[in-house]
Design a protein around this motif. Structure first.
Motif, PDB file in Angstrom:
ATOM      1  N   CYS A  99       0.845  -1.203   0.000  1.00 30.03           N
ATOM      2  CA  CYS A  99       0.000   0.000   0.000  1.00 30.03           C
ATOM      3  C   CYS A  99       0.875   1.245   0.000  1.00 30.03           C
ATOM      4  O   CYS A  99       0.511   2.275  -0.548  1.00 30.03           O
ATOM      5  N   TYR A 101       1.899   3.183   2.474  1.00 30.85           N
ATOM      6  CA  TYR A 101       1.648   4.245   3.442  1.00 30.85           C
ATOM      7  C   TYR A 101       2.775   4.391   4.461  1.00 30.85           C
ATOM      8  O   TYR A 101       3.126   5.500   4.852  1.00 30.85           O
TER       9      TYR A 101
ATOM     10  N   PHE B 246      -2.256   9.511  -0.926  1.00 29.49           N
ATOM     11  CA  PHE B 246      -3.274   8.762  -0.205  1.00 29.49           C
ATOM     12  C   PHE B 246      -4.408   9.721   0.144  1.00 29.49           C
ATOM     13  O   PHE B 246      -4.310  10.931  -0.130  1.00 29.49           O
ATOM     14  N   LEU B 248      -5.380  11.118   2.884  1.00 31.58           N
ATOM     15  CA  LEU B 248      -5.119  12.299   3.705  1.00 31.58           C
ATOM     16  C   LEU B 248      -3.996  13.158   3.144  1.00 31.58           C
ATOM     17  O   LEU B 248      -3.575  14.115   3.796  1.00 31.58           O
ATOM     18  N   ASP B 249      -3.526  12.839   1.941  1.00 29.77           N
ATOM     19  CA  ASP B 249      -2.537  13.701   1.292  1.00 29.77           C
ATOM     20  C   ASP B 249      -3.165  14.652   0.289  1.00 29.77           C
ATOM     21  O   ASP B 249      -2.471  15.471  -0.330  1.00 29.77           O
ATOM     22  N   ARG B 251      -4.650  17.724  -1.226  1.00 24.14           N
ATOM     23  CA  ARG B 251      -4.532  19.147  -0.877  1.00 24.14           C
ATOM     24  C   ARG B 251      -5.172  19.978  -1.983  1.00 24.14           C
ATOM     25  O   ARG B 251      -4.461  20.552  -2.823  1.00 24.14           O
ATOM     26  N   GLU B 395      -3.344   3.831   7.369  1.00 26.37           N
ATOM     27  CA  GLU B 395      -3.944   5.143   7.101  1.00 26.37           C
ATOM     28  C   GLU B 395      -5.294   5.197   7.797  1.00 26.37           C
ATOM     29  O   GLU B 395      -6.217   4.486   7.422  1.00 26.37           O
ATOM     30  N   PRO B 396      -5.430   6.061   8.815  1.00 26.05           N
ATOM     31  CA  PRO B 396      -6.725   6.121   9.493  1.00 26.05           C
ATOM     32  C   PRO B 396      -7.813   6.596   8.523  1.00 26.05           C
ATOM     33  O   PRO B 396      -7.532   7.222   7.498  1.00 26.05           O
ATOM     34  N   GLY B 443      -4.215   3.674   1.978  1.00 26.59           N
ATOM     35  CA  GLY B 443      -3.157   3.249   2.902  1.00 26.59           C
ATOM     36  C   GLY B 443      -3.584   2.007   3.652  1.00 26.59           C
ATOM     37  O   GLY B 443      -3.723   2.001   4.861  1.00 26.59           O
ATOM     38  N   GLN B 471     -10.908  18.413   5.014  1.00 27.98           N
ATOM     39  CA  GLN B 471     -10.398  17.046   5.144  1.00 27.98           C
ATOM     40  C   GLN B 471     -10.708  16.524   6.528  1.00 27.98           C
ATOM     41  O   GLN B 471     -10.204  17.054   7.518  1.00 27.98           O
ATOM     42  N   LEU B 473     -10.448  13.671   9.262  1.00 32.17           N
ATOM     43  CA  LEU B 473      -9.501  12.593   9.583  1.00 32.17           C
ATOM     44  C   LEU B 473      -9.799  12.052  10.967  1.00 32.17           C
ATOM     45  O   LEU B 473      -9.957  12.814  11.918  1.00 32.17           O
TER      46      LEU B 473
END
Lengths: 205, 772
Positions: A99, A101, B246, B248-249, B251, B395-396, B443, B471, B473
């Motif tokens: 993945c 991450y 991902f 949360l990236d 922008r 990745e949460p 993620g 965003q 999270l």
């Protein structure tokens, strides 16, 4: 407040800055350097690993006040498309990420390890790489670190560099093809039962 | 109720739906050019493929990349048929059209038994079920990445789309150069004619777009240059330099600097809700804090609140500072200990009276037990348990949303784009056409991102930010506390062993919360039916295994304990393989036979299984004495169409070690049909061993008073590099169509470990995690 990020003095907008704010969120949400990841917020997973004065640190717990004026390096400065870090070349050779991450943190921890310990043993790698990977890329991370160490090939440096900055990536010599071709060597099944062994890294001499 | 009876009643219900159902043409998944939006210089050739000005290929990517290599695998199918280098095929977002739906995943949900369709000979019920579900799934077109189905689903449609595009390009070259099509050569993304003509795809794309493809033929297997090779993954460079994007990236820069961040706090009691926020005004006065937004329960989520701030940290600090009075769920709070005890009782009762839903029954197991006892044999019974588990993707959960002028744009790391778009539209009160969804890299998924609970939350927040993107999270703590957990499960397993030790009868009842019906209800409500189908998703892995025991009854009691449960990498197989393969190992011991030989003797009808088992055993050196203090354990399991055998070599760390189990080596063999990329198969097997060992050694979620106790990686341990053995992968050559790869490596891990520990210590483990 000014930071030194990837070799550049980086001014921060005061309206969004609090000295208690962890470096991670400044990198990600203020400077938009998103290669460094949030995974746990308690320093357990290592997805947020950056280098502070050459040491691998977990930026989710590192308040801004503690990094002011000190050299911060993130994944964005580990190499460039034209001159990748030996680890990045090894990452591609071994096809490490799944993945992906956790991989920025893995790479920054591995780069700090190699800067201190150019020929790490398995035990060195196990002690230095405590980053969590949910996809289970560990066997390839181990193999790729060994390969990168081989390709760096420079005489062993002092265990701790005198200068606070990590040495810039050396000019990348052509990566010696490992033999046998490691985990990429799964041959086409049509040619018979094929085996791939991950984690059997070539050992440094 | 018997399985066959259910299949027939389902088919009857389906028949009513079929009135007026037009038969789709066979190439209906090719799709028209109009489905694929183009930028300047691009030409779409069909619903999947467009060509850029410089002759590269853009592939409408219907599946989510969460580490399993699907972007590379599907691009490989296209590159193969188009004869273009793999790195010149770039995935782009697939739109909402039904051609991008996943048919194979839905067909796999049918509660069939391998005997229903052995070697292409399907029973009428299996044929009817497959036909019906294929049609239904094709009509619905649910875009979903799960069930290890992506390559199986894409195998024909994507190669056909690429071969059609190639035929059109060749036709265009033939017309332009005035030479017959047969003389045009396609290689490395170039069309050439021996006389000296050459052009890349971009030159001929516009002409090709209107060219009838004529007869389209797929490349024969002998002509493959990419399929079956360990080609480097497309996503590795970006995942090695931090540039991979991902969820949360994301922008968004429109307008510049507008992005806001939101943090979430849900009621700690699953299913509860906030009653009153005591200090809202005080928290909202903090610098960098903008809004508080109430989050109603949606898509299975627990209600809570979100705070919007100028960074994720400002938002998190604020939401954590809120003093909230919570109210428990009206139905009462859940306790995992009580639930697990109740499951065992339900399973025991069902075993006693042949209750539960019999997913597979043959012979007469009860009578056979009596005969065996009369003939000098014996009964062997064991009870197995598995706990709730969290997905713990690194990745949460997150989602980015922007609501402007009645248009909603979402950036989401999701495994189920169709449901995400629909959930967003419902939450925003907009038609689905007003929702644009960009699927980012994931993620990690592991089934967690088959849920859309985070989507309505992001929409609710975006409704309060005046058109600015936001965003949302989750913290790691929220991610652990509000998962859709792998359900706890219990199986009571009884075997009647003849005097020679061979099993004559099996009666097995498992119990656990149903997954699929509740997932449908919260995620794809349009598909949820009042008729709750038998839930294969938690029963799979027991009833559908290959051992040839003449009398069998495998039943499952589907429960609803009130805990949110979902699909966790390999779903029912994740625990049922442990139950089955640890039990078979015990039976081998009871029969005083070698575990591999004992299994082989029960696989008389299934040569594929025997080949896989022998391969793993041979490569692991089964039968040779392991190093002193080490022992081997084996497990064999079929899931998602693939068969995996795993041998683990373990020891107990000697002093000064801690005496805990240590895995030294993993040897894995897999038959997954035709392999697209053996390197990716090996990656998935390595990852599965790590994933499976984390669960088998450490994985457990406890719920007390409705509150999940495990909050972060400190109390939900994952394997680390230092604990990870080398993993060997051996692939059985096959010309069968491709089957699953992402999940099938996980199920055999726990039983292989338990069986190895038995060989080492003489002690049996029947409960996960393997407590030491």
């Amino acid at each position: 407040m000014d930071l030194l990020i990837n070799g550049r003095p980086t001014p921060l907008p005061d309206d969004r800055i609090d000295p208690a704010m962890p470096l991670l969120w400044v990198l990600r949400d203020v400077l938009h350097l998103t290669g460094t990841k949030y995974g746990c917020g308690i320093g357990a997973c290592g997805a947020c690993t950056v280098q502070l004065a050459g040491e691998a640190v977990r930026s989710c717990l590192l308040p801004l006040a503690a990094v002011q004026g000190r050299d911060v390096r993130t994944i964005e400065s580990l190499g460039s498309p034209d001159a990748p870090h030996p680890l990045q070349r090894a990452w591609v050779l071994h096809q490490v990420p799944q993945c992906g991450y956790c991989q920025s943190g893995m790479l920054m921890a591995a780069a700090a390890l190699l800067a201190h310990q150019p020929k790490p043993s398995d035990a060195d790698i196990e002690a230095a790489i405590t980053n969590l990977c949910r996809c289970g890329t560990y066997p390839r991370v181990r193999a790729a670190i060994h390969t990168a160490a081989l390709s760096i090939g420079a005489p062993a440096r002092p265990a701790r560099p005198a200068a606070p900055l990590p040495a810039p990536p050396p000019p990348s010599p052509p990566l010696a093809p490992p033999t046998p071709p490691l985990s990429l060597g799964v041959s086409a099944p049509a040619r018979g039962v094929a085996g791939a062994r991950a984690g059997s890294a070539p050992r440094p001499e | 109720m018997r399985r066959r009876a259910w299949l027939l009643s389902a088919a009857a219900a389906g028949g009513a739906l079929l009135v007026g159902w037009s038969v789709l043409p066979p190439r209906a998944r090719l799709g028209g050019r109009e489905l694929l939006p183009t930028e300047e210089g691009e030409v779409a050739l069909n619903g999947w493929i467009k060509i850029t000005r410089d002759g590269a290929v853009r592939l409408a990517m219907p599946r989510s990349e969460m580490g399993q290599g699907v972007h590379t695998a599907l691009a490989t199918l296209v590159a193969e048929e188009l004869d273009i280098p793999l790195e010149r095929v770039q995935p782009v977002d697939a739109g909402p059209d039904a051609i991008y739906g996943n048919v194979a995943a839905f067909v796999a949900a049918l509660p069939l038994h391998p005997r229903d369709e052995r070697s292409g000979q399907r029973t009428p019920a299996a044929r009817a079920g497959r036909w019906f579900v294929t049609k239904l799934a094709r009509e619905l077109g649910v875009n979903l990445t799960g069930g290890s189905s992506s390559v199986a689903d894409a195998w024909l449609p994507l190669r056909l789309a690429a071969a059609t595009a190639r035929a059109q390009l060749v036709g265009a070259a033939s017309l332009r150069w005035r030479y017959p099509k047969e003389e045009i050569v396609v290689r490395d993304g170039l069309l050439t004619h021996p006389i000296g003509y050459h052009a890349h795809f971009g030159v001929l794309a516009a002409a090709a777009a209107t060219m009838p493809p004529g007869e389209v033929r797929l490349k024969p297997r002998e002509g493959w240059t990419l399929i079956g090779r360990s080609t480097p993954r497309l996503d590795v460079p970006a995942k090695s330099d931090g540039s991979a994007v991902f969820g949360l990236d994301v922008r968004p820069r429109d307008p510049p600097g507008a992005l806001l961040f939101a943090a979430v706090r849900m009621c700690p009691m699953l299913g509860g809700a906030p009653q009153r926020v005591v200090n809202e005004d005080e928290v909202l006065r903090r610098p960098g804090v903008l809004r508080l937004v109430r989050l109603p329960p949606a898509a299975g989520s627990t209600a809570g609140v979100a705070v919007v701030g100028v960074t994720s940290w400002h938002a998190r600090q604020a939401v954590d500072a809120l003093h909230i009075e919570w109210q428990p769920p009206p139905a009462g709070t859940a306790d995992s200990g009580a639930i697990e005890a109740a499951l065992e009782q339900r399973a025991r009762e069902a075993l006693a009276r042949d209750g539960g839903f019999a997913f597979h029954a043959r012979g007469d197991a009860r009578s056979a037990e009596a005969e065996v006892l009369a003939g000098g044999g014996r009964l062997y019974e064991a009870t197995f348990r598995a706990p709730y588990l969290a997905h713990a993707a690194l990745e949460p959960l997150n989602c980015t949303a922007q609501l402007r002028d009645d248009r909603l744009t979402l950036w989401a790391p999701t495994q189920v784009p169709s449901a995400a778009r629909a959930a967003a539209a419902r939450a925003a009160g907009l038609p689905e056409e007003a929702v644009t969804l960009h699927v980012t890299l994931l993620g990690g998924g592991f089934g967690r991102r088959l849920e859309v609970d985070v989507i309505p939350q992001a929409v609710a927040v975006a409704q309060e930010t005046g058109g600015r993107p936001v965003q949302l999270l989750w913290s790691r703590e929220e991610d652990f506390s509000h998962d859709f957990y792998r359900p706890a499960a219990v199986a009571v397993m009884r075997a009647a062993l003849g005097a020679d030790g061979r099993p004559v009868a099996w009666r097995v009842v498992s119990a656990g919360d149903a997954v699929l019906p509740r997932w449908l209800a919260r995620t794809l409500p349009a598909l949820a039916t009042r008729m709750e189908p038998p839930d294969k998703s938690t029963a799979e892995g027991l009833y559908d295994q290959a051992y040839d025991v003449p009398h069998q009854r495998f039943a499952h009691v589907a429960t609803d304990s009130g805990v949110p449960v979902g699909m966790w990498r390999s779903v029912g197989h994740s625990h049922n393989a442990f139950f089955m393969e640890a039990f078979v190992d015990e039976l081998a011991q009871a029969a005083q036979q070698d575990p591999v030989a004992f299994r082989l003797a029960l696989l008389t009808d299934d040569p594929r299984h025997a080949v896989v088992l022998r391969l793993a055993a041979d490569k692991a050196g089964w039968g040779r004495p392991p190093p002193p203090g080490h022992a081997l354990g084996v497990a064999l399991h079929e899931s998602f169409g693939s068969i995996v055998a795993l041998v683990l070599e373990v020891s107990l760390g000697a002093p000064p070690g801690d005496g805990r189990p240590r895995v030294h080596r993993a040897v894995c063999a897999i038959d997954c049909g035709t392999v697209v990329n053996p390197g990716i198969v090996a990656q998935q097997m390595e990852g599965a061993v790590v994933f499976g060992l984390s669960a088998a050694l450490h994985g457990r979620i406890d719920i007390e008073g409705g509150v999940v106790r495990q909050k972060n990686f400190g109390d939900y341990r994952l394997l680390q590099l230092a604990d990870t053995p080398p993993v060997e992968t051996h692939i059985v050559p096959s010309v069968a169509p491709p089957t699953g790869v992402g999940e099938p490596g996980v199920p055999p891990v726990a039983p292989a470990l338990a069986n190895a520990l038995f060989a080492l210590t003489g002690r049996r483990w029947r409960e996960l995690p393997l407590r030491w």
